[in-house]
Motif scaffolding. Structure first.
Motif, PDB file in Angstrom:
ATOM      1  N   LEU A   1      -1.894  25.049 -63.623  1.00  0.00           N
ATOM      2  CA  LEU A   1      -2.095  25.464 -62.323  1.00  0.00           C
ATOM      3  C   LEU A   1      -3.102  26.898 -62.580  1.00  0.00           C
ATOM      4  O   LEU A   1      -2.574  27.529 -63.658  1.00  0.00           O
ATOM      5  N   ILE A   2      -3.827  27.244 -61.576  1.00  0.00           N
ATOM      6  CA  ILE A   2      -4.377  28.248 -61.499  1.00  0.00           C
ATOM      7  C   ILE A   2      -3.901  29.217 -60.220  1.00  0.00           C
ATOM      8  O   ILE A   2      -4.288  28.542 -59.216  1.00  0.00           O
ATOM      9  N   CYS A   3      -3.348  30.225 -60.705  1.00  0.00           N
ATOM     10  CA  CYS A   3      -2.601  30.950 -59.263  1.00  0.00           C
ATOM     11  C   CYS A   3      -3.563  31.494 -58.594  1.00  0.00           C
ATOM     12  O   CYS A   3      -4.736  32.003 -59.055  1.00  0.00           O
ATOM     13  N   VAL A   4      -3.720  31.367 -57.239  1.00  0.00           N
ATOM     14  CA  VAL A   4      -4.624  31.616 -56.300  1.00  0.00           C
ATOM     15  C   VAL A   4      -4.331  32.944 -55.286  1.00  0.00           C
ATOM     16  O   VAL A   4      -4.951  33.360 -54.293  1.00  0.00           O
TER      17      VAL A   4
ATOM     18  N   GLY B   1      -6.314  35.176 -60.906  1.00  0.00           N
ATOM     19  CA  GLY B   1      -6.465  33.696 -61.257  1.00  0.00           C
ATOM     20  C   GLY B   1      -5.588  33.464 -62.642  1.00  0.00           C
ATOM     21  O   GLY B   1      -6.245  32.819 -63.418  1.00  0.00           O
TER      22      GLY B   1
ATOM     23  N   PRO C   1      -3.522  31.388 -65.444  1.00  0.00           N
ATOM     24  CA  PRO C   1      -3.401  30.163 -65.693  1.00  0.00           C
ATOM     25  C   PRO C   1      -1.905  30.102 -65.953  1.00  0.00           C
ATOM     26  O   PRO C   1      -1.371  30.610 -66.878  1.00  0.00           O
TER      27      PRO C   1
END
Lengths: 413, 131
Positions: free
Chosen positions: B6-9, B14, B16
């Motif tokens: 996931l890429i943290c938003v 951001g 990974p």
């Protein structure tokens, strides 16, 4: 022609101009005039209705209009003056401005000028797109203006060329408004937008991102009917045999931004090729004494928070210049980008004050350090877990460490 | 066990994230989070947990205004909504009309599409001078 003498004149009413105006007022300047060509303040933030602005500056995620309004309120609260619907036609080498205003032409003789004109998008012409020239080709920002401010939908089947943040955000926006985004095509082997925008604008809506792929031909006579895309080799040349046709009625371009500096060039302000903006010192002063530059007119930023911070400094220095109290020593130290660094800013400093060095790297990498060196001597640096060309790097440099230095080199190590 | 990338938003960094998950139990969320790696701050694992079990998003759009100095007022949800319900909320956003003036923070729609959020105005719209 009407003439007037003013203290600090700020050109541009976007985030940079607003912040510079507020700071000039804060620094004790009574007479601050901001010139804006649009009918509302806030600049491009007005059409950036998505959220994510202000996390550094305000500690919360605001939308563009909300972020702008905070500065607009502060601007009015501090009694700065805005001349709306007016455009600066020229600046001379003594800071003299010719303005086309609602009340006719005005000549302004300012004590200090802050250049905050922002940037422009690169267009189809700027990237030499081959093929026909049908309707349906927009820059991403133009489409954003049409959809978000004017309620005009740009098309139904959309291809986005370039993976800059505005392109990613528009891919999501068009999907939410019922359009179909066929894909985002990026010529480079990595995306140029922020990673979180890849996640929340593309992945969330199953919009494919095609790296090392670009548009090589446009089709259609009246309206765009499709584009030909092809894979790119490491030299960014199309690979024969990989071409395919993608039907679409709209092409959005998100292929880079160029600082807006017609005025600066007209006044023969020394420019920096690498940034496309003015060459500045640690007070954001250009080669013309009393002319300062900040925001996207100086160099294209990743986050508006940094624009506001930088412009506040520039506005403060403009007010100080006017008061004449604090000296502006000749910059004696040059700063140059070296291995892995595309540009640095400021490009020359006096060594008389601490400053923030802004820079962009050439390629993505992990677990590196960015170092500022005077020959073999380390002057400043920062360890970076992640480096990406899309993200600006900011390093604090202490003025006292520059004693005796003539040239600093900044590199990724 | 499965690994999800996931890429943290949460912020522009951001990060990974690598998330180790296992199949969820019947009736509950599809996956259960076992471990998270790659976060730059404590918000990362918290977000990953949420993202794997109940993904939510804040959305921004605009609503038609009558009698305003602009034809649209930009809005956003004042709380995150489930990812899967975005298009229902958008449908409601498109069907609504409001009348100028509008102030920032005005609640323009309560609980769109039955979600627990409100749609709030993110810009000011003045009454149009034109008669």
């Amino acid at each position: 022609m009407q003439t007037m003498k003013r203290d600090v004149v700020i050109i541009g009413g976007g985030p940079a101009g607003l912040s510079a105006a507020v700071a000039a007022k804060e620094s004790g300047c009574e007479d601050v005039l901001l010139i804006e060509r649009d009918r509302i303040l806030g600049g491009i933030l007005n059409q950036c209705i998505h959220d994510g602005f202000g996390l550094h500056r305000f500690g919360e995620a605001l939308t563009g209009p909300e972020y702008a309004q905070r500065y607009i309120d502060e601007f009015h609260r501090r009694g700065a003056e805005a001349m709306m619907g007016a455009i600066v036609l020229s600046m001379d080498q003594n800071r003299g401005l010719v303005v086309s205003s609602r009340r006719g032409f005005i000549k302004i003789d300012p004590g200090a000028v802050v250049l905050a004109m922002g940037c422009r998008e690169r267009t189809a012409g700027a990237i030499s797109l081959p093929g026909t020239r049908p309707a349906g080709i927009y820059t991403a920002g133009a489409a954003q203006n049409l959809i978000n401010l004017q309620n005009i939908m740009v098309g139904e089947r959309v291809v986005v060329l370039g993976s800059g943040d505005i392109g990613l955000i528009m891919a999501r926006r068009i999907t939410l408004e019922g359009g179909k985004v066929e894909g985002v095509f990026e010529i480079l082997p990595y995306a140029s937008g922020l990673p979180r925008n890849i996640q929340q604008c593309l992945h969330d809506y199953d919009i494919p991102l095609h790296l090392s792929t670009s548009v090589v031909n446009l089709h259609g006579k009246e309206r765009l009917t499709g584009v030909t895309v092809a894979r790119m080799d490491p030299n960014l040349r199309p690979i024969q045999g990989t071409e395919r046709f993608v039907p679409c009625d709209t092409l959005l371009l998100s292929v880079g931004l160029i600082p807006e500096n017609e005025l600066s060039r007209g006044a023969k302000v020394h420019m920096e090729e690498r940034t496309g903006g003015a060459l500045v010192d640690d007070a954001f002063m250009t080669s013309i004494p009393g002319v300062f530059s900040c925001g996207n007119a100086l160099h294209v930023h990743d986050l508006v928070d940094w624009v506001s911070g930088e412009a506040a400094q520039a506005g403060g220095f403009a007010a100080e210049f006017l008061q004449g109290g604090k000296k502006f020593p000749e910059p004696s130290v040059r700063i140059l980008p070296s291995d892995g660094v595309r540009y640095v800013l400021p490009q020359q400093v006096s060594g008389s004050r601490d400053f923030i060095l802004s820079l962009r790297v050439r390629e993505p990498s992990r677990d590196r350090a960015v170092r500022v060196r005077d020959g073999g001597r380390k002057v400043a640096g920062k360890k970076m877990g992640r480096l990406h060309p899309a993200e600006m790097v900011r390093i604090k440099v202490k003025g006292e460490k520059l004693q005796g230095a003539r040239t600093l080199e900044v590199s990724v190590e | 066990m499965k690994k999800k990338e996931l890429i943290c938003v949460i912020c522009p960094n951001g990060c990974p994230l690598a998330v180790l998950v296992e199949e969820g139990t019947e009736g509950g969320p599809a996956f259960r989070v076992l471990a998270v790696e790659g976060e730059g701050c404590e918000k990362g694992p918290e977000w990953a947990e949420q993202e794997i079990t109940h993904p939510v998003r804040t959305i921004a759009s605009s609503i038609l205004v009558e009698g305003g100095d602009f034809p649209l007022v930009s809005v956003r949800t004042d709380a995150p909504i489930p990812l899967g319900r975005i298009f229902e909320v958008m449908k409601e956003i498109r069907s609504v009309r409001v009348t100028a003036p509008v102030k920032i923070g005005d609640i323009l729609v309560k609980n769109p599409a039955g979600t627990s959020c409100n749609l709030v105005a993110t810009r000011m719209i003045r009454e149009s001078n034109a008669s």
